[in-house]
Design a protein around this motif. Structure first.
Motif, PDB file in Angstrom:
ATOM      1  N   ALA A 195       2.514  29.805  -5.391  1.00 17.28           N
ATOM      2  CA  ALA A 195       2.749  30.688  -4.251  1.00 17.28           C
ATOM      3  C   ALA A 195       2.919  29.879  -2.964  1.00 17.28           C
ATOM      4  O   ALA A 195       3.752  30.214  -2.103  1.00 17.28           O
ATOM      5  N   LEU A 196       2.143  28.807  -2.835  1.00 15.71           N
ATOM      6  CA  LEU A 196       2.312  27.917  -1.681  1.00 15.71           C
ATOM      7  C   LEU A 196       3.693  27.258  -1.700  1.00 15.71           C
ATOM      8  O   LEU A 196       4.329  27.088  -0.657  1.00 15.71           O
ATOM      9  N   ARG A 197       4.141  26.874  -2.877  1.00 13.30           N
ATOM     10  CA  ARG A 197       5.475  26.286  -3.005  1.00 13.30           C
ATOM     11  C   ARG A 197       6.537  27.261  -2.483  1.00 13.30           C
ATOM     12  O   ARG A 197       7.460  26.871  -1.759  1.00 13.30           O
ATOM     13  N   GLU A 198       6.374  28.517  -2.855  1.00 10.60           N
ATOM     14  CA  GLU A 198       7.344  29.511  -2.410  1.00 10.60           C
ATOM     15  C   GLU A 198       7.280  29.708  -0.900  1.00 10.60           C
ATOM     16  O   GLU A 198       8.306  29.913  -0.245  1.00 10.60           O
ATOM     17  N   ASP A 199       6.079  29.641  -0.335  1.00  9.05           N
ATOM     18  CA  ASP A 199       5.942  29.752   1.118  1.00  9.05           C
ATOM     19  C   ASP A 199       6.621  28.580   1.819  1.00  9.05           C
ATOM     20  O   ASP A 199       7.253  28.750   2.874  1.00  9.05           O
ATOM     21  N   VAL A 200       6.468  27.372   1.255  1.00 11.39           N
ATOM     22  CA  VAL A 200       7.122  26.207   1.848  1.00 11.39           C
ATOM     23  C   VAL A 200       8.635  26.360   1.782  1.00 11.39           C
ATOM     24  O   VAL A 200       9.351  26.064   2.749  1.00 11.39           O
ATOM     25  N   ARG A 201       9.128  26.825   0.650  1.00 11.96           N
ATOM     26  CA  ARG A 201      10.575  27.066   0.529  1.00 11.96           C
ATOM     27  C   ARG A 201      11.058  28.078   1.577  1.00 11.96           C
ATOM     28  O   ARG A 201      12.072  27.873   2.245  1.00 11.96           O
ATOM     29  N   GLU A 202      10.314  29.164   1.687  1.00 14.64           N
ATOM     30  CA  GLU A 202      10.712  30.211   2.628  1.00 14.64           C
ATOM     31  C   GLU A 202      10.608  29.741   4.063  1.00 14.64           C
ATOM     32  O   GLU A 202      11.381  30.170   4.930  1.00 14.64           O
ATOM     33  N   CYS A 203       9.643  28.841   4.323  1.00 18.44           N
ATOM     34  CA  CYS A 203       9.436  28.343   5.681  1.00 18.44           C
ATOM     35  C   CYS A 203      10.671  27.618   6.198  1.00 18.44           C
ATOM     36  O   CYS A 203      10.955  27.648   7.396  1.00 18.44           O
ATOM     37  N   SER A 204      11.406  26.971   5.316  1.00 18.58           N
ATOM     38  CA  SER A 204      12.600  26.247   5.747  1.00 18.58           C
ATOM     39  C   SER A 204      13.640  27.190   6.326  1.00 18.58           C
ATOM     40  O   SER A 204      14.453  26.792   7.172  1.00 18.58           O
ATOM     41  N   ALA A 205      13.610  28.452   5.888  1.00 20.70           N
ATOM     42  CA  ALA A 205      14.562  29.430   6.399  1.00 20.70           C
ATOM     43  C   ALA A 205      13.925  30.425   7.362  1.00 20.70           C
ATOM     44  O   ALA A 205      14.627  31.101   8.107  1.00 20.70           O
ATOM     45  N   SER A 206      12.587  30.514   7.351  1.00 19.22           N
ATOM     46  CA  SER A 206      11.887  31.519   8.165  1.00 19.22           C
ATOM     47  C   SER A 206      10.752  30.891   8.953  1.00 19.22           C
ATOM     48  O   SER A 206       9.631  31.401   8.959  1.00 19.22           O
ATOM     49  N   LEU A 207      11.052  29.782   9.609  1.00 24.69           N
ATOM     50  CA  LEU A 207       9.996  29.065  10.322  1.00 24.69           C
ATOM     51  C   LEU A 207       9.390  29.912  11.427  1.00 24.69           C
ATOM     52  O   LEU A 207       8.180  29.848  11.664  1.00 24.69           O
ATOM     53  N   GLU A 208      10.192  30.703  12.110  1.00 22.53           N
ATOM     54  CA  GLU A 208       9.664  31.506  13.210  1.00 22.53           C
ATOM     55  C   GLU A 208       8.596  32.479  12.735  1.00 22.53           C
ATOM     56  O   GLU A 208       7.647  32.768  13.458  1.00 22.53           O
ATOM     57  N   GLU A 209       8.737  32.975  11.513  1.00 19.61           N
ATOM     58  CA  GLU A 209       7.720  33.874  10.976  1.00 19.61           C
ATOM     59  C   GLU A 209       6.421  33.133  10.716  1.00 19.61           C
ATOM     60  O   GLU A 209       5.326  33.662  10.945  1.00 19.61           O
ATOM     61  N   ALA A 210       6.522  31.896  10.250  1.00 24.00           N
ATOM     62  CA  ALA A 210       5.329  31.113   9.917  1.00 24.00           C
ATOM     63  C   ALA A 210       4.714  30.434  11.134  1.00 24.00           C
ATOM     64  O   ALA A 210       3.541  30.046  11.103  1.00 24.00           O
ATOM     65  N   ARG A 211       5.479  30.290  12.199  1.00 25.42           N
ATOM     66  CA  ARG A 211       5.062  29.477  13.342  1.00 25.42           C
ATOM     67  C   ARG A 211       3.704  29.871  13.935  1.00 25.42           C
ATOM     68  O   ARG A 211       2.863  28.983  14.162  1.00 25.42           O
ATOM     69  N   PRO A 212       3.405  31.144  14.216  1.00 25.03           N
ATOM     70  CA  PRO A 212       2.117  31.466  14.851  1.00 25.03           C
ATOM     71  C   PRO A 212       0.913  31.003  14.031  1.00 25.03           C
ATOM     72  O   PRO A 212      -0.040  30.434  14.586  1.00 25.03           O
ATOM     73  N   ARG A 213       0.944  31.228  12.721  1.00 23.62           N
ATOM     74  CA  ARG A 213      -0.192  30.809  11.893  1.00 23.62           C
ATOM     75  C   ARG A 213      -0.292  29.286  11.840  1.00 23.62           C
ATOM     76  O   ARG A 213      -1.387  28.725  11.983  1.00 23.62           O
ATOM     77  N   LEU A 214       0.844  28.629  11.648  1.00 21.60           N
ATOM     78  CA  LEU A 214       0.818  27.171  11.514  1.00 21.60           C
ATOM     79  C   LEU A 214       0.392  26.493  12.816  1.00 21.60           C
ATOM     80  O   LEU A 214      -0.310  25.472  12.786  1.00 21.60           O
ATOM     81  N   ILE A 215       0.797  27.048  13.950  1.00 21.43           N
ATOM     82  CA  ILE A 215       0.351  26.496  15.234  1.00 21.43           C
ATOM     83  C   ILE A 215      -1.161  26.633  15.368  1.00 21.43           C
ATOM     84  O   ILE A 215      -1.859  25.687  15.764  1.00 21.43           O
ATOM     85  N   ALA A 216      -1.679  27.805  15.058  1.00 21.47           N
ATOM     86  CA  ALA A 216      -3.123  28.039  15.181  1.00 21.47           C
ATOM     87  C   ALA A 216      -3.899  27.094  14.274  1.00 21.47           C
ATOM     88  O   ALA A 216      -4.931  26.523  14.675  1.00 21.47           O
ATOM     89  N   ILE A 217      -3.423  26.899  13.050  1.00 24.98           N
ATOM     90  CA  ILE A 217      -4.112  26.012  12.111  1.00 24.98           C
ATOM     91  C   ILE A 217      -4.023  24.567  12.586  1.00 24.98           C
ATOM     92  O   ILE A 217      -5.016  23.828  12.568  1.00 24.98           O
ATOM     93  N   GLN A 218      -2.844  24.147  13.031  1.00 18.70           N
ATOM     94  CA  GLN A 218      -2.687  22.774  13.516  1.00 18.70           C
ATOM     95  C   GLN A 218      -3.606  22.491  14.693  1.00 18.70           C
ATOM     96  O   GLN A 218      -4.229  21.430  14.786  1.00 18.70           O
ATOM     97  N   ASN A 219      -3.733  23.446  15.587  1.00 16.62           N
ATOM     98  CA  ASN A 219      -4.597  23.269  16.762  1.00 16.62           C
ATOM     99  C   ASN A 219      -6.063  23.135  16.374  1.00 16.62           C
ATOM    100  O   ASN A 219      -6.787  22.274  16.900  1.00 16.62           O
TER     101      ASN A 219
END
Length: 245
Positions: A195-219
């Protein structure tokens, strides 16, 4: 009063004083011995605590650093966009599998700490509580639904992924290396990793959707690094930039 009586009284007084000094000396010696024993026990506890901290602090910090670095590259350096343009299977495979591995590696070390010692005892309640709060923040950010479904990993799933990555070694539990991860094709066999693999694949095309969560985690991973390595001994300051700040 005759001389013999005076001598007897003086002798008795001297004996009482001597006995008093002897008793005081014994009491003092016993107290010093007890104080010394307490100091030795405190030092033994300190050394054991430092041993435990060093056993877990560095790999947790390394896992946090590796993951936040990858998230920074995805969010600020166009890592996923560039990977979509890569023409070689090797490059596409690395972006996909290594990103999944870095997420799973972090889950593994948080699970090892939770399972083995619940939390790292840093010697003071304030420090220990702060670390527990930082770890809890990462659990919460992965599983919250306020960022949508992409890269949403429930707390139990985080633990399950971590467990999948743990191996027993002579030094104790550790996370498997990237080579073993690839050899075992874990991300393809395990449904949660897949499932994580699929999220990574989707992230390449839908980064804006993933951005808020990934920013919060990175911070929050940067906050964890600042706590575990406050003097920038292992991880330089210039490699700890928060996205969005």
């Amino acid at each position: 009063m005759n001389t013999e009586l005076i001598v007897a009284l003086i002798s008795g007084g001297i004996a009482l004083v001597s006995a008093g000094f002897a008793m005081w000396g014994q009491f003092t010696s016993a107290r010093l011995a007890a104080d010394l024993q307490n100091l030795q026990l405190a030092e033994a506890r300190r050394l054991e605590r430092e041993k435990t901290v060093s056993r877990y602090r560095e790999p947790l910090a390394r896992a946090a650093h590796d993951l936040q670095s990858r998230l920074y590259n995805i969010l600020a350096q166009g890592f996923m966009h560039l990977s979509a343009e890569n023409k070689t299977e090797r490059e596409r495979s690395y972006v996909l599998n290594n990103t999944v591995y870095l997420i799973a590696q972090y889950f593994a070390w948080t699970e090892i700490i939770r399972r083995d010692i619940q939390h790292i005892d840093l010697g003071t309640e304030e420090e220990t509580t702060k670390l527990a709060r930082l770890q809890d923040n990462t659990y919460r950010l992965w599983q919250t639904d306020r960022f949508g479904s992409l890269f949403r990993v429930f707390a139990g799933e985080q633990r399950a992924i971590g467990e999948r990555m743990i191996i027993e070694t002579p030094r104790g539990p550790e996370c498997i290396g990237y080579s073993a991860f690839l050899d075992q094709n874990l991300s393809e066999k395990d449904p949660l990793l897949n499932a994580l693999r699929e999220d990574v694949r989707e992230c390449s095309a839908s980064l804006e959707e993933a951005r808020p969560r990934l920013i919060a985690i990175q911070n929050v991973l940067i906050d964890l690094l600042d706590f575990l390595d406050p003097n920038y001994v292992r991880f330089p300051k210039e490699r700890r930039r928060k996205v969005g700040q």
